[in-house]
Design a protein around this motif. Sequence first.
Motif, PDB file in Angstrom:
ATOM      1  N   ILE A 109       0.827  -1.206   0.000  1.00  0.00           N
ATOM      2  CA  ILE A 109       0.000   0.000   0.000  1.00  0.00           C
ATOM      3  C   ILE A 109       0.866   1.264   0.000  1.00  0.00           C
ATOM      4  O   ILE A 109       1.770   1.413   0.814  1.00  0.00           O
ATOM      5  N   ASP A 110       0.540   2.180  -0.913  1.00  0.00           N
ATOM      6  CA  ASP A 110       1.226   3.469  -1.008  1.00  0.00           C
ATOM      7  C   ASP A 110       0.502   4.555  -0.223  1.00  0.00           C
ATOM      8  O   ASP A 110       1.127   5.524   0.206  1.00  0.00           O
ATOM      9  N   LEU A 111      -0.807   4.410  -0.077  1.00  0.00           N
ATOM     10  CA  LEU A 111      -1.612   5.464   0.531  1.00  0.00           C
ATOM     11  C   LEU A 111      -2.793   4.860   1.278  1.00  0.00           C
ATOM     12  O   LEU A 111      -3.502   4.012   0.740  1.00  0.00           O
ATOM     13  N   VAL A 112      -2.988   5.309   2.522  1.00  0.00           N
ATOM     14  CA  VAL A 112      -4.185   4.972   3.297  1.00  0.00           C
ATOM     15  C   VAL A 112      -4.903   6.281   3.585  1.00  0.00           C
ATOM     16  O   VAL A 112      -4.281   7.257   4.018  1.00  0.00           O
ATOM     17  N   VAL A 113      -6.204   6.296   3.311  1.00  0.00           N
ATOM     18  CA  VAL A 113      -7.029   7.462   3.633  1.00  0.00           C
ATOM     19  C   VAL A 113      -8.173   7.021   4.530  1.00  0.00           C
ATOM     20  O   VAL A 113      -8.609   5.863   4.482  1.00  0.00           O
ATOM     21  N   CYS A 114      -8.653   7.959   5.361  1.00  0.00           N
ATOM     22  CA  CYS A 114      -9.742   7.628   6.279  1.00  0.00           C
ATOM     23  C   CYS A 114     -10.525   8.881   6.628  1.00  0.00           C
ATOM     24  O   CYS A 114      -9.954   9.886   7.059  1.00  0.00           O
ATOM     25  N   ASP A 115     -11.825   8.805   6.455  1.00  0.00           N
ATOM     26  CA  ASP A 115     -12.749   9.883   6.837  1.00  0.00           C
ATOM     27  C   ASP A 115     -13.884   9.292   7.669  1.00  0.00           C
ATOM     28  O   ASP A 115     -15.032   9.678   7.546  1.00  0.00           O
ATOM     29  N   ALA A 116     -13.545   8.323   8.513  1.00  0.00           N
ATOM     30  CA  ALA A 116     -14.555   7.602   9.292  1.00  0.00           C
ATOM     31  C   ALA A 116     -15.179   8.499  10.359  1.00  0.00           C
ATOM     32  O   ALA A 116     -14.511   9.358  10.938  1.00  0.00           O
ATOM     33  N   ASN A 117     -16.444   8.274  10.621  1.00  0.00           N
ATOM     34  CA  ASN A 117     -17.173   9.003  11.659  1.00  0.00           C
ATOM     35  C   ASN A 117     -16.953   8.326  13.007  1.00  0.00           C
ATOM     36  O   ASN A 117     -17.820   7.621  13.511  1.00  0.00           O
ATOM     37  N   MET A 118     -15.771   8.573  13.553  1.00  0.00           N
ATOM     38  CA  MET A 118     -15.376   7.972  14.823  1.00  0.00           C
ATOM     39  C   MET A 118     -14.521   8.971  15.590  1.00  0.00           C
ATOM     40  O   MET A 118     -13.926   9.873  14.997  1.00  0.00           O
ATOM     41  N   ALA A 119     -14.420   8.764  16.892  1.00  0.00           N
ATOM     42  CA  ALA A 119     -13.552   9.592  17.729  1.00  0.00           C
ATOM     43  C   ALA A 119     -12.095   9.398  17.303  1.00  0.00           C
ATOM     44  O   ALA A 119     -11.719   8.321  16.823  1.00  0.00           O
ATOM     45  N   PRO A 120     -11.253  10.428  17.479  1.00  0.00           N
ATOM     46  CA  PRO A 120      -9.862  10.352  17.022  1.00  0.00           C
ATOM     47  C   PRO A 120      -9.076   9.135  17.507  1.00  0.00           C
ATOM     48  O   PRO A 120      -8.371   8.500  16.712  1.00  0.00           O
ATOM     49  N   LEU A 121      -9.181   8.772  18.780  1.00  0.00           N
ATOM     50  CA  LEU A 121      -8.413   7.628  19.276  1.00  0.00           C
ATOM     51  C   LEU A 121      -8.874   6.316  18.644  1.00  0.00           C
ATOM     52  O   LEU A 121      -8.057   5.418  18.394  1.00  0.00           O
ATOM     53  N   LYS A 122     -10.155   6.190  18.357  1.00  0.00           N
ATOM     54  CA  LYS A 122     -10.650   4.985  17.674  1.00  0.00           C
ATOM     55  C   LYS A 122     -10.136   4.940  16.236  1.00  0.00           C
ATOM     56  O   LYS A 122      -9.783   3.881  15.727  1.00  0.00           O
ATOM     57  N   VAL A 123     -10.085   6.097  15.582  1.00  0.00           N
ATOM     58  CA  VAL A 123      -9.536   6.166  14.223  1.00  0.00           C
ATOM     59  C   VAL A 123      -8.065   5.740  14.248  1.00  0.00           C
ATOM     60  O   VAL A 123      -7.629   4.937  13.419  1.00  0.00           O
ATOM     61  N   ALA A 124      -7.294   6.261  15.200  1.00  0.00           N
ATOM     62  CA  ALA A 124      -5.876   5.911  15.298  1.00  0.00           C
ATOM     63  C   ALA A 124      -5.689   4.408  15.522  1.00  0.00           C
ATOM     64  O   ALA A 124      -4.830   3.787  14.883  1.00  0.00           O
ATOM     65  N   ASP A 125      -6.486   3.825  16.407  1.00  0.00           N
ATOM     66  CA  ASP A 125      -6.413   2.376  16.641  1.00  0.00           C
ATOM     67  C   ASP A 125      -6.697   1.597  15.362  1.00  0.00           C
ATOM     68  O   ASP A 125      -6.003   0.629  15.034  1.00  0.00           O
ATOM     69  N   MET A 126      -7.722   2.015  14.649  1.00  0.00           N
ATOM     70  CA  MET A 126      -8.107   1.338  13.414  1.00  0.00           C
ATOM     71  C   MET A 126      -7.004   1.469  12.363  1.00  0.00           C
ATOM     72  O   MET A 126      -6.654   0.503  11.686  1.00  0.00           O
ATOM     73  N   LEU A 127      -6.434   2.653  12.230  1.00  0.00           N
ATOM     74  CA  LEU A 127      -5.407   2.882  11.218  1.00  0.00           C
ATOM     75  C   LEU A 127      -4.089   2.187  11.554  1.00  0.00           C
ATOM     76  O   LEU A 127      -3.327   1.849  10.649  1.00  0.00           O
ATOM     77  N   ALA A 128      -3.834   1.958  12.832  1.00  0.00           N
ATOM     78  CA  ALA A 128      -2.611   1.250  13.224  1.00  0.00           C
ATOM     79  C   ALA A 128      -2.555  -0.127  12.568  1.00  0.00           C
ATOM     80  O   ALA A 128      -1.478  -0.607  12.212  1.00  0.00           O
ATOM     81  N   SER A 129      -3.711  -0.747  12.352  1.00  0.00           N
ATOM     82  CA  SER A 129      -3.747  -2.074  11.731  1.00  0.00           C
ATOM     83  C   SER A 129      -3.329  -2.026  10.257  1.00  0.00           C
ATOM     84  O   SER A 129      -3.011  -3.062   9.679  1.00  0.00           O
ATOM     85  N   MET A 130      -3.302  -0.859   9.651  1.00  0.00           N
ATOM     86  CA  MET A 130      -2.925  -0.714   8.241  1.00  0.00           C
ATOM     87  C   MET A 130      -1.419  -0.574   8.054  1.00  0.00           C
ATOM     88  O   MET A 130      -0.902  -0.789   6.973  1.00  0.00           O
ATOM     89  N   ARG A 131      -0.699  -0.199   9.106  1.00  0.00           N
ATOM     90  CA  ARG A 131       0.717   0.136   8.965  1.00  0.00           C
ATOM     91  C   ARG A 131       1.532  -1.018   8.400  1.00  0.00           C
ATOM     92  O   ARG A 131       2.444  -0.806   7.600  1.00  0.00           O
ATOM     93  N   SER A 132       1.233  -2.242   8.781  1.00  0.00           N
ATOM     94  CA  SER A 132       2.021  -3.385   8.308  1.00  0.00           C
ATOM     95  C   SER A 132       1.858  -3.634   6.807  1.00  0.00           C
ATOM     96  O   SER A 132       2.654  -4.350   6.214  1.00  0.00           O
ATOM     97  N   LEU A 133       0.841  -3.033   6.194  1.00  0.00           N
ATOM     98  CA  LEU A 133       0.609  -3.204   4.757  1.00  0.00           C
ATOM     99  C   LEU A 133       1.242  -2.099   3.915  1.00  0.00           C
ATOM    100  O   LEU A 133       1.242  -2.175   2.691  1.00  0.00           O
ATOM    101  N   MET A 134       1.770  -1.069   4.578  1.00  0.00           N
ATOM    102  CA  MET A 134       2.239   0.105   3.850  1.00  0.00           C
ATOM    103  C   MET A 134       3.715   0.020   3.485  1.00  0.00           C
ATOM    104  O   MET A 134       4.536  -0.425   4.268  1.00  0.00           O
ATOM    105  N   ARG A 135       4.017   0.485   2.286  1.00  0.00           N
ATOM    106  CA  ARG A 135       5.402   0.580   1.844  1.00  0.00           C
ATOM    107  C   ARG A 135       6.115   1.683   2.615  1.00  0.00           C
ATOM    108  O   ARG A 135       5.475   2.618   3.090  1.00  0.00           O
ATOM    109  N   GLU A 136       7.427   1.565   2.705  1.00  0.00           N
ATOM    110  CA  GLU A 136       8.210   2.652   3.288  1.00  0.00           C
ATOM    111  C   GLU A 136       7.961   3.895   2.451  1.00  0.00           C
ATOM    112  O   GLU A 136       7.931   3.829   1.220  1.00  0.00           O
ATOM    113  N   GLY A 137       7.767   5.016   3.108  1.00  0.00           N
ATOM    114  CA  GLY A 137       7.484   6.257   2.392  1.00  0.00           C
ATOM    115  C   GLY A 137       6.031   6.413   2.000  1.00  0.00           C
ATOM    116  O   GLY A 137       5.668   7.363   1.310  1.00  0.00           O
ATOM    117  N   GLY A 138       5.181   5.469   2.424  1.00  0.00           N
ATOM    118  CA  GLY A 138       3.753   5.561   2.118  1.00  0.00           C
ATOM    119  C   GLY A 138       3.106   6.712   2.878  1.00  0.00           C
ATOM    120  O   GLY A 138       3.661   7.242   3.838  1.00  0.00           O
TER     121      GLY A 138
END
Length: 175
Positions: A109-138
């Motif tokens: 993955i080169d780019l992850v985007v998120c506009d979810a209707n959730m509190a900031p800490l929940k968004v951060a938790d959810m997005l943390a699961s994407m990090r292992s799929l991202m290329r360096e410099g993503g």
Amino acid sequence: SPPPCRAYYKIEEAFARSGVLVRKDWRCVDVGASPGGWTSYLSSRLGKGNGGGHVWAVDPAALSGLDPTPDNVTHLRLKAEECEGPLLEDAAARGLLRDAADEERKRVIDLVVCDANMAPLKVADMLASMRSLMREGGWLVTTFKNFCRGVAEWEREVVASVDALAQVGFEQPRV
């Protein structure tokens, strides 16, 4: 065709302000994709056919704003935390996995985007699961909505969320 929703203009502005230019061959994930505004924006910026990019739209809800679904979009009707396996299976079927060791191979993955209707800490938790799929410099582009009791609490949550994302490897976060 017209954009599926006003969110299309929000991501357009975010990219204009950040200076991030979506390349035609990028592989992108839109977390919390429904109704499809951000997915539509990304799809329109990617190249078509062989060598073009791809968007995985991750959301249990329907993409009501994308009818028909573009060829360079796959809708995974799952929560973000559940999508790694299905996303990698789809990437493999499309010949998009890299020839590398296991951990590096899945960084597609080169780019992850998120506009979810959730509190900031929940968004951060959810997005943390994407990090292992991202290329360096993503890149990561997200919104932090105010579901807090007052602006001061929201600002504290945004700072904590940015810190949490930095701890899992998202470099140089800016708000």
